[in-house]
Motif scaffolding. Structure first.
Motif, PDB file in Angstrom:
ATOM      1  N   PRO A 128      -6.973 -58.144 169.519  1.00 57.64           N
ATOM      2  CA  PRO A 128      -6.333 -56.629 169.798  1.00 57.64           C
ATOM      3  C   PRO A 128      -5.908 -56.098 168.352  1.00 57.64           C
ATOM      4  CG  PRO A 128      -5.762 -57.980 171.626  1.00 57.64           C
ATOM      5  CD  PRO A 128      -6.539 -59.030 170.560  1.00 57.64           C
ATOM      6  N   ASP A 129      -5.179 -57.075 167.916  1.00 54.57           N
ATOM      7  CA  ASP A 129      -4.473 -56.729 166.356  1.00 54.57           C
ATOM      8  C   ASP A 129      -5.737 -56.290 165.222  1.00 54.57           C
ATOM      9  OD1 ASP A 129      -1.885 -56.197 167.248  1.00 54.57           O
ATOM     10  OD2 ASP A 129      -1.485 -58.200 166.605  1.00 54.57           O
ATOM     11  N   LEU A 130      -6.809 -57.154 165.441  1.00 56.69           N
ATOM     12  CA  LEU A 130      -7.907 -57.021 164.252  1.00 56.69           C
ATOM     13  C   LEU A 130      -8.548 -55.650 164.755  1.00 56.69           C
ATOM     14  CD1 LEU A 130      -9.438 -60.622 164.515  1.00 56.69           C
ATOM     15  CD2 LEU A 130      -8.079 -59.629 162.698  1.00 56.69           C
ATOM     16  N   ARG A 131      -8.611 -55.288 165.883  1.00 59.67           N
ATOM     17  CA  ARG A 131      -9.094 -54.020 166.346  1.00 59.67           C
ATOM     18  C   ARG A 131      -8.421 -52.892 165.663  1.00 59.67           C
ATOM     19  NH1 ARG A 131      -7.688 -51.068 170.475  1.00 59.67           N
ATOM     20  NH2 ARG A 131      -8.957 -49.178 171.324  1.00 59.67           N
ATOM     21  N   ARG A 132      -7.213 -52.959 166.011  1.00 54.79           N
ATOM     22  CA  ARG A 132      -6.061 -51.842 165.510  1.00 54.79           C
ATOM     23  C   ARG A 132      -6.208 -51.822 163.848  1.00 54.79           C
ATOM     24  NH1 ARG A 132      -2.736 -54.768 169.556  1.00 54.79           N
ATOM     25  NH2 ARG A 132      -2.857 -53.756 171.157  1.00 54.79           N
ATOM     26  N   THR A 133      -6.333 -52.895 163.256  1.00 56.24           N
ATOM     27  CA  THR A 133      -6.479 -52.913 161.743  1.00 56.24           C
ATOM     28  C   THR A 133      -7.986 -52.005 161.391  1.00 56.24           C
ATOM     29  OG1 THR A 133      -5.612 -55.078 161.727  1.00 56.24           O
ATOM     30  CG2 THR A 133      -6.663 -54.395 159.915  1.00 56.24           C
ATOM     31  N   VAL A 134      -9.096 -52.381 161.965  1.00 57.11           N
ATOM     32  CA  VAL A 134      -9.996 -51.333 161.877  1.00 57.11           C
ATOM     33  C   VAL A 134      -9.851 -49.764 162.250  1.00 57.11           C
ATOM     34  CG1 VAL A 134     -12.457 -50.862 162.410  1.00 57.11           C
ATOM     35  CG2 VAL A 134     -11.735 -53.257 162.420  1.00 57.11           C
ATOM     36  N   ILE A 135      -9.013 -49.486 163.148  1.00 59.00           N
ATOM     37  CA  ILE A 135      -8.656 -48.126 163.198  1.00 59.00           C
ATOM     38  C   ILE A 135      -7.650 -47.723 162.287  1.00 59.00           C
ATOM     39  CG2 ILE A 135      -7.540 -46.831 165.208  1.00 59.00           C
ATOM     40  CD1 ILE A 135      -8.748 -48.658 167.151  1.00 59.00           C
ATOM     41  N   ALA A 136      -6.765 -48.629 162.035  1.00 61.27           N
ATOM     42  CA  ALA A 136      -5.760 -48.179 161.088  1.00 61.27           C
ATOM     43  C   ALA A 136      -6.335 -47.855 159.505  1.00 61.27           C
ATOM     44  CB  ALA A 136      -4.762 -49.045 160.750  1.00 61.27           C
ATOM     45  N   LEU A 137      -7.289 -48.487 159.428  1.00 62.25           N
ATOM     46  CA  LEU A 137      -8.225 -48.392 157.829  1.00 62.25           C
ATOM     47  C   LEU A 137      -8.971 -46.985 158.039  1.00 62.25           C
ATOM     48  CD1 LEU A 137      -9.373 -52.055 157.376  1.00 62.25           C
ATOM     49  CD2 LEU A 137      -7.702 -50.468 156.119  1.00 62.25           C
ATOM     50  N   GLY A 138      -9.195 -46.451 159.274  1.00 61.41           N
ATOM     51  CA  GLY A 138      -9.905 -45.269 159.298  1.00 61.41           C
ATOM     52  C   GLY A 138     -11.194 -45.470 159.645  1.00 61.41           C
TER      53      GLY A 138
END
Length: 258
Positions: A199-209
Motif C-alpha cells: 500500500p505505501d509503495l503504491r502511494r509512493t508512485v502516486i506521490a511522485l506524480g
C-alpha cells in the motif's frame, strides 16, 4: 497440506481479500461496519476487519461472515449508487458508495456469500483470482529488483534518493531504512515484508506524480512489478543477471564516451 497449514493459508488468503476489497473501493475500515448497521444486516467491528486484514483474527464468529456475505451480495445486486440513494441521510456512507461500490465476485462472476467467504477463511476454497495478491517467497527477490529499477528509473540511487524518500509515506525509521536499502540494492524484501509494504509503495508512485489515486490500484501496481521482474529475467537482459558483466559493460560505455 495438514489442517493447521490449511487454516493458516485460509486466514492469509482471507486477509488479502478483505484488504484488496477495501483498497479497490477506496473505503476506510469504518465503511463496512456502518453499512451493515444502517442496512440492518448485523454487526461487524472496525477492529475485526483490521485484525482480519493483518491475519490476527484466528476465530471470528459466524455473524461476521453472515454480515460480510450478505452485504457483498447486496452490493452486487443493487450497486453502489442505488445504496447511496437509500442512505442519502448518511452523507459519509453515501459518498463512499458513490465513489465505488464494487462487490467481491467469484471467477464465474457470481458474488461471494457467507458460505463462500467462510470456506476461503478456513482454506477450503481459493479466493477469486482478481482478489488474490499473495506474494510467493521465491518471487520476492525478483520483485525487489523490479521495485528498485522502477523507482530509480535505472539511475544511480544517490541521484534520486532524496525525491523518492520524500514521496515514501511511512514515518518509522526502520521501514524507511529498509526501503532505502532495497532501492540501493543492499538487501531484498521478504514476501511478507513486501506484502505489508505494497500500500505505501503504491502511494509512493502516486506521490511522485507517476499515477493517479483513481487509476492505479494495488493489484495493478503488483502486476506492474511482476511484469518488470519478468522483463529483467529475459535472456536478452543478461547484464542484469550477471553483476560483473553489467559492471564491465557500463565501464566500457564510459570509456568509449570519454
Amino acid at each position: 497440506m495438514g489442517h493447521r497449514e490449511e487454516l493458516e493459508a485460509g486466514r492469509d488468503a482471507f486477509g488479502h481479500l478483505i484488504r484488496v476489497w477495501h483498497e479497490r473501493n477506496g473505503w476506510s475500515l469504518r465503511v463496512l461496519p456502518a453499512l451493515a448497521e444502517h442496512l440492518d444486516l448485523g454487526r461487524v467491528h472496525n477492529s475485526q476487519l483490521s485484525n482480519l486484514r493483518n491475519r490476527k483474527l484466528a476465530a471470528p464468529g459466524p455473524e461476521l461472515f453472515l454480515v460480510l456475505g450478505r452485504l457483498n451480495q447486496l452490493l452486487a445486486e443493487r450497486g453502489g449508487p442505488a445504496l447511496a440513494e437509500e442512505l442519502a441521510d448518511q452523507p459519509d456512507l453515501s459518498q463512499a458508495l458513490l465513489g465505488s461500490g464494487l462487490a467481491v465476485l467469484a471467477d464465474d462472476g457470481q458474488p461471494l456469500g457467507p458460505a463462500q467467504l467462510f470456506e476461503i477463511f478456513v482454506g477450503l476454497r481459493q479466493p477469486p483470482r482478481a482478489f488474490d495478491l499473495r506474494i510467493a517467497e521465491d518471487e520476492a527477490v525478483a520483485l525487489s529488483a523490479a521495485l528498485a529499477e522502477l523507482f530509480t528509473a535505472g539511475r544511480p540511487w544517490r541521484q534520486c534518493r532524496e525525491a523518492v524518500l520524500a514521496a515514501y509515506p511511512a514515518e518509522k525509521r526502520q521501514r524507511r531504512e529498509q526501503f532505502a536499502a532495497v532501492l540501493a540494492g543492499q538487501r531484498d524484501y521478504t514476501a511478507s515484508e513486501l506484502d505489508a509494504e505494497l500500500p505505501d509503495l503504491r502511494r509512493t508512485v502516486i506521490a511522485l506524480g507517476a499515477a493517479s489515486e483513481a487509476s492505479f490500484s494495488a493489484d495493478q501496481f503488483l502486476e506492474l512489478l511482476r511484469q518488470k521482474a519478468r522483463l529483467l529475467e529475459q535472456p536478452g537482459r543478461g547484464e542484469e543477471r550477471d553483476p560483473r558483466q553489467a559492471l564491465a559493460a557500463a565501464i566500457r560505455r564510459e570509456l568509449e564516451a570519454a
